[in-house]
Motif scaffolding. Structure first.
Motif, short mmCIF file in Angstrom:
data_model
loop_
_atom_site.label_atom_id
_atom_site.label_comp_id
_atom_site.label_asym_id
_atom_site.label_seq_id
_atom_site.Cartn_x
_atom_site.Cartn_y
_atom_site.Cartn_z
N LEU A 90 -0.18 3.89 1.54
CA LEU A 90 -0.60 4.70 2.54
C LEU A 90 0.48 4.44 3.68
O LEU A 90 0.91 3.13 3.86
N SER A 91 0.41 5.31 4.42
CA SER A 91 1.12 5.19 5.80
C SER A 91 0.30 4.33 6.83
O SER A 91 -0.91 4.17 6.32
N PHE A 92 0.91 3.71 7.93
CA PHE A 92 0.32 3.12 8.69
C PHE A 92 -1.00 3.86 9.14
O PHE A 92 -2.05 2.96 9.23
N ASP A 93 -0.84 4.92 9.68
CA ASP A 93 -2.11 5.58 10.12
C ASP A 93 -3.11 5.79 9.12
O ASP A 93 -4.32 5.79 9.36
N GLU A 94 -2.96 6.22 7.72
CA GLU A 94 -3.67 6.46 6.74
C GLU A 94 -4.61 5.06 6.57
O GLU A 94 -5.69 4.98 6.41
N SER A 115 0.76 -1.25 -0.08
CA SER A 115 0.10 0.00 -0.04
C SER A 115 1.08 1.27 0.10
O SER A 115 2.08 1.12 0.56
N TYR A 137 3.31 -4.25 9.64
CA TYR A 137 3.38 -3.26 8.45
C TYR A 137 4.91 -2.74 8.38
O TYR A 137 5.56 -2.54 9.42
N ASN A 138 5.33 -2.81 7.26
CA ASN A 138 6.83 -2.52 6.91
C ASN A 138 7.63 -3.37 7.71
O ASN A 138 8.65 -2.87 8.40
#
Length: 80
Positions: free
Chosen positions: A17-21, A15, A54-55
């Protein structure tokens, strides 16, 4: 889990998107599908979408739960 049976799933994807997004988008999906804070407090699981890794960083320990292991194995053995 003491509540009614429910379906578990797992997804692996990239994705931009950042984690928060991404987390915000997933929580928006939960809300659109009828998940409420009251249900969560009562242990009612209509839908629950979590980011586990995530990452490369682990955010939740759900991967240690017995129901998660077969899902993880199934996705890890798929050819991508």
């Amino acid at each position: 889990f003491p509540g009614p049976d429910f379906l578990n799933g797992i997804a692996l994807f990239d994705s931009p998107l950042s984690f928060d997004e991404l987390n915000t988008k997933l929580k928006d999906i939960e809300t659109q599908m009828g998940r409420t804070a009251e249900d969560k407090k009562a242990g009612i699981v209509r839908i629950d979408i979590d980011i586990i890794i995530y990452n490369g960083e682990k955010y939740k320990d759900d991967y240690k739960r017995p129901y998660f292991q077969p899902l993880l194995i199934s996705i890890a053995t798929k050819k991508i």
